[in-house]
Enzyme design. Structure first.
Site, PDB file in Angstrom:
ATOM      1  N   CYS A 111      31.328  43.317 -16.980  1.00 41.71           N
ATOM      2  CA  CYS A 111      30.437  44.436 -16.207  1.00 41.71           C
ATOM      3  C   CYS A 111      29.998  45.649 -17.427  1.00 41.71           C
ATOM      4  O   CYS A 111      30.678  45.778 -18.268  1.00 41.71           O
ATOM      5  CB  CYS A 111      31.537  45.286 -15.168  1.00 41.71           C
ATOM      6  N   CYS A 115      33.968  51.336 -17.318  1.00 40.10           N
ATOM      7  CA  CYS A 115      35.000  52.266 -16.972  1.00 40.10           C
ATOM      8  C   CYS A 115      36.112  52.159 -17.925  1.00 40.10           C
ATOM      9  O   CYS A 115      36.601  50.992 -18.508  1.00 40.10           O
ATOM     10  CB  CYS A 115      35.636  52.028 -15.645  1.00 40.10           C
TER      11      CYS A 115
HETATM   12 FE1  SF4 Z   1      32.847  47.563 -13.735  1.00 41.75          FE
HETATM   13 FE2  SF4 Z   1      34.197  49.980 -13.836  1.00 41.75          FE
HETATM   14 FE3  SF4 Z   1      34.317  48.428 -11.592  1.00 41.75          FE
HETATM   15 FE4  SF4 Z   1      35.356  47.828 -13.984  1.00 41.75          FE
HETATM   16  S1  SF4 Z   1      35.931  49.291 -12.568  1.00 41.75           S
HETATM   17  S2  SF4 Z   1      34.192  46.568 -12.710  1.00 41.75           S
HETATM   18  S3  SF4 Z   1      34.128  48.749 -15.485  1.00 41.75           S
HETATM   19  S4  SF4 Z   1      32.533  49.267 -12.356  1.00 41.75           S
END
Ligand code: SF4
Ligand code: SAH
Length: 360
Positions: A111, A115
């Site tokens: 991703c 985060c």
């Molecule tokens: Fe992506 Fe944030 Fe969801 Fe993890 S929590 S999959 S980094 S958007």
């Protein structure tokens, strides 16, 4: 080159058949064979003429991602690992409960949104999954799980809460969702398919207009200063714009509330003051909360709060009349997880935890 029919929804399959001078009715029959009956072999599609079957064998295939691991946890959770090439893997988790069975599906390898508390985010972004790879997780899991003895569906709910940000892979995710909803495919109701997003505001509006399903928004902080540090996309779409998008979504949503996911991080966002600030942040927006005590992974600076603090946080929200559930840890013994799913086949022993989405 063979065309992978798992990449098509009804409209796409009809266009493919039209290009072969075949009727839309044939497309519908083939869709049912593939998704309702899990048939990958054209010779097994017995109500198609032999000539058409031969043509399909020449031109097309049914190509799901390759299932490389299928493990059952002591508590019944079941994890599927798929090899999607180049050393990349994705995970799909099935969570059986008394009244439903939920499949947690991935939408990307890695991703890009980074985060702070998410192991998928820490891995960085490899690529979007194709429609065949997204719907292929449901196709494979449905086959592996078989039909329930009572005749009910084994997989009654799908949550796009595995690896990746589904709304950053919008077109492929929506095409896969259309198949989940299609009566000739999986026939799930819009209320039983949930997209989880970290808050891509324009894409939330697009989803509302093009394919409204149940919405879960990963909130994690009551104010912009804190959310900026935990969910970096907040700098682009701050909380006021996110809350406004949630309000607009409810105009067309199949459910009359938004689910807010909130990862509880020890000493970071888990105080009584944070809970009270959340109440004023959501204001009158119809919502439910799903609290997720942090699931640690190697190298992460965060910790899971003590149980008492989690309980108190939930209590404050509930005293204000908001339905609040706390996610249980499940499938831990088989490293079944969401939120911190593995990205590489060779890394599959990474310690993970597991999310349970739907409140009872
Ligand atoms: Fe992506 Fe944030 Fe969801 Fe993890 S929590 S999959 S980094 S958007
Ligand atoms: N990208 C989407 C969906 C995938 S993540 C989103 O962010 O909503 C699904 C959920 O798992 C999100 O709510 C996310 O915040 C949560 N999550 C990520 N890492 C986690 C961790 N280490 N512990 C607990 N939950 C986590």
């Amino acid at each position: 080159m063979s065309v992978n029919l798992l990449n098509f929804d009804t409209a796409g399959l009809a266009a493919f058949f039209a290009a072969q001078d075949e009727s839309a009715f044939r497309a519908k029959q083939v869709l049912r064979w593939i998704h309702r009956f899990g048939q990958a072999d054209f010779d097994g599609m017995t109500n198609l003429a032999k000539g058409l079957r031969a043509k399909l064998k020449d031109l097309a295939s049914v190509g799901p991602p390759e299932l490389v691991l299928d493990r059952v946890s002591e508590d019944g959770a079941r994890k599927f690992l798929f090899d999607v090439g180049d050393g990349n893997a994705i995970e799909t988790v099935f969570i059986p409960e008394d009244t439903r069975g939920t499949l947690c599906v991935s939408s990307q390898v890695g991703c890009a949104l980074g985060c702070a508390f998410c192991s998928t985010g820490k891995q960085g972004f490899s690529r979007n999954l194709s429609v065949a790879e997204i719907i292929g997780q449901l196709w494979q899991a449905s086959r592996a799980l078989g039909a329930s003895s009572s005749g009910e569906r084994v997989i009654s709910n799908v949550v796009l809460m595995g690896m990746g940000e589904p709304l950053a892979n919008f077109d492929n995710t929506v095409t896969a969702i259309r198949l989940m909803l299609d009566d000739n495919a999986y026939g799930l109701s819009r209320r039983r398919v949930t997209v989880s997003t970290s808050g891509l505001v324009p894409a939330i509006d697009r989803l509302r207009d093009e394919c409204p399903v149940a919405l879960a928004v990963s909130l994690h902080a009551p104010d912009d200063a804190l959310r900026d540090t935990l969910v970096p996309i907040n700098r682009k779409y701050p909380l006021a714009s996110l809350m406004a998008a949630c309000g607009r979504y409810l105009d067309k949503a199949p459910r009359d509330f938004v689910t807010f996911e909130y990862v509880l991080l020890d000493g970071v966002n888990d105080s009584e003051a944070h809970a009270r600030a959340l109440l004023s942040r959501v204001g009158g927006l119809p919502c439910k909360f799903n609290l997720i005590p942090f699931n640690p992974f190697p190298g992460s600076p965060f910790r899971r709060p003590p149980a008492e603090r989690v309980r108190r946080f939930a209590e404050i929200l509930m005293e204000a009349g908001i339905i609040t559930t706390t996610r249980k840890l499940r499938g831990d013994d088989i490293d079944a997880a969401c939120g911190q799913l593995v990205g590489q086949v060779r890394n599959r022993r990474a310690k993970n935890c597991f999310r349970e989405m739907n409140p009872r």
